[in-house]
Design an enzyme around this catalytic site. Structure first.
Site, PDB file in Angstrom:
ATOM      1  N   HIS A   1     113.722  41.692  28.940  1.00  0.00           N
ATOM      2  CA  HIS A   1     114.152  41.638  30.335  1.00  0.00           C
ATOM      3  C   HIS A   1     115.492  40.917  30.464  1.00  0.00           C
ATOM      4  CE1 HIS A   1     110.528  42.852  32.930  1.00  0.00           C
ATOM      5  NE2 HIS A   1     110.289  43.274  31.694  1.00  0.00           N
ATOM      6  N   ASP A   2     115.712  39.892  29.652  1.00  0.00           N
ATOM      7  CA  ASP A   2     116.984  39.185  29.706  1.00  0.00           C
ATOM      8  C   ASP A   2     118.130  40.095  29.274  1.00  0.00           C
ATOM      9  OD1 ASP A   2     118.736  36.897  29.967  1.00  0.00           O
ATOM     10  OD2 ASP A   2     118.751  36.789  27.782  1.00  0.00           O
TER      11      ASP A   2
ATOM     12  N   ASP B   1     101.423  45.930  14.927  1.00  0.00           N
ATOM     13  CA  ASP B   1     101.280  47.004  13.944  1.00  0.00           C
ATOM     14  C   ASP B   1     101.675  48.332  14.585  1.00  0.00           C
ATOM     15  OD1 ASP B   1      99.153  47.610  15.638  1.00  0.00           O
ATOM     16  OD2 ASP B   1      97.627  46.822  14.279  1.00  0.00           O
TER      17      ASP B   1
END
Length: 323
Positions: A65-66, A251
């Site tokens: 998000h940053d 995974d």
């Protein structure tokens, strides 16, 4: 001809500028100013992770998000009013913010490192560390980012992918940041340790269309399980694992689930239902090594998005406010 020449010059300047910015990011950026930066951050992140597993998906999502809003400059960490007040960011778990704060405190306890490492770099390192702690690949983190001084609610608008996005919308948004379709699919694989609130996908299991209440691309047994976990009158903030098979392990199960119609969001399942991206999903599902390598490449490229280096930005003394 003149217009073409002007365009070529501008294009070359952009390429040169981008290359010079990336060149300033180095894996050993703090070798003199804070040589133990990776060990200090890793230990702080591990301690936080041992307290709560949410540390992992929360930190990983915070980094994404940053970087997608104003670039990887830790602007998401600034106190209100800021990016985190936008509806698309309000669901960010506090554990991600706390992870960065704890790592910053640990660095500040070392006289050699106090106020030497940017919050943006701390977040990038913490992201790698939570991936490793959940069984994902280890990878070198490029460092040298500076922290941004600006964070607004408005800047988040139309900057983050939505759960309802189709393939073209996803590709367009990721391409804006120099990320390919393969990069986008690999980064989507981070949903293998994520979680989502009922309100983000309830339309797919209750009122997809007038004739089909359940999205036909959704595995019917899985859809009914989701209905049990998210009944109509449930608190829409209740969280559901994005990966129903191995939610605590980084995974390639996410891709195997897509093959079975068990992608929680439309934006997840479309990666398999759209034939243009299906082969990549199949490749990642059949080879964990292929997925891990693609993820390393993608998250390294993500970490370069819109970075501030050199004299741009600052190194915050407190990650939640500008100096």
């Amino acid at each position: 001809m003149k217009n073409q020449s002007s365009f070529s010059i501008v294009a070359l300047l952009l390429i040169f500028f981008s290359s010079s910015v990336f060149a300033q990011l180095q894996t050993n950026f703090y070798r003199k100013s804070c040589p133990n930066v990776e060990t200090i951050v890793r230990n702080a992140v591990r301690q936080k992770f041992q307290q709560t597993f949410v540390t992992a998906p929360a930190t990983l999502r915070l980094f994404f998000h940053d970087c997608f809003v104003r670039g990887c400059d830790a602007s998401i960490l600034l106190a209100s009013p800021s990016e985190k007040d936008h509806p698309d960011d309000k669901s960010l778990a506090g554990d991600g913010f706390d992870t960065v704060a704890k790592a910053k405190q640990a660095l500040d306890r070392d006289p050699n490192c106090r106020n030497k490492v940017s919050c943006a770099d701390i977040l990038a390192l913490a992201t790698r560390d939570v991936v490793v702690l959940t069984g994902g690949p280890n990878y070198p983190v490029e460092l040298g980012r500076r922290d941004g001084r600006l964070s607004t609610v408005a800047s988040v608008q139309h900057s983050l992918p939505q759960p309802s996005f189709k393939l073209d919308q996803l590709n367009t948004m990721f391409a804006r940041h120099g990320l390919s379709q393969t990069d986008m699919i690999a980064l989507s694989g981070a949903h293998t340790i994520g979680f989502a609130h009922c309100g983000k996908f309830s339309k797919r299991i209750y009122n997809f269309s007038p004739k089909r209440p359940i999205d036909p691309t959704l595995n019917i047994r899985y859809a009914l399980q989701l209905r049990q976990m998210c009944p109509i009158r449930v608190d829409l903030r209740i969280a559901i694992n994005m990966d129903p098979t191995s939610p605590n392990t980084f995974d390639n199960a996410y891709f195997k689930n897509l093959q079975k119609g068990m992608g929680l969001f439309t934006s997840d399942q479309v990666l398999f239902s759209d034939e243009r991206s299906r082969s990549t999903v199949n490749s990642f599902a059949s080879s964990e090594a292929t997925f891990r390598q693609a993820f390393i490449s993608a998250i390294t490229k993500l970490g370069r998005v819109g970075v501030k280096t050199g004299n741009a930005g600052e190194i915050r003394r407190d990650c939640s406010r500008v100096n």
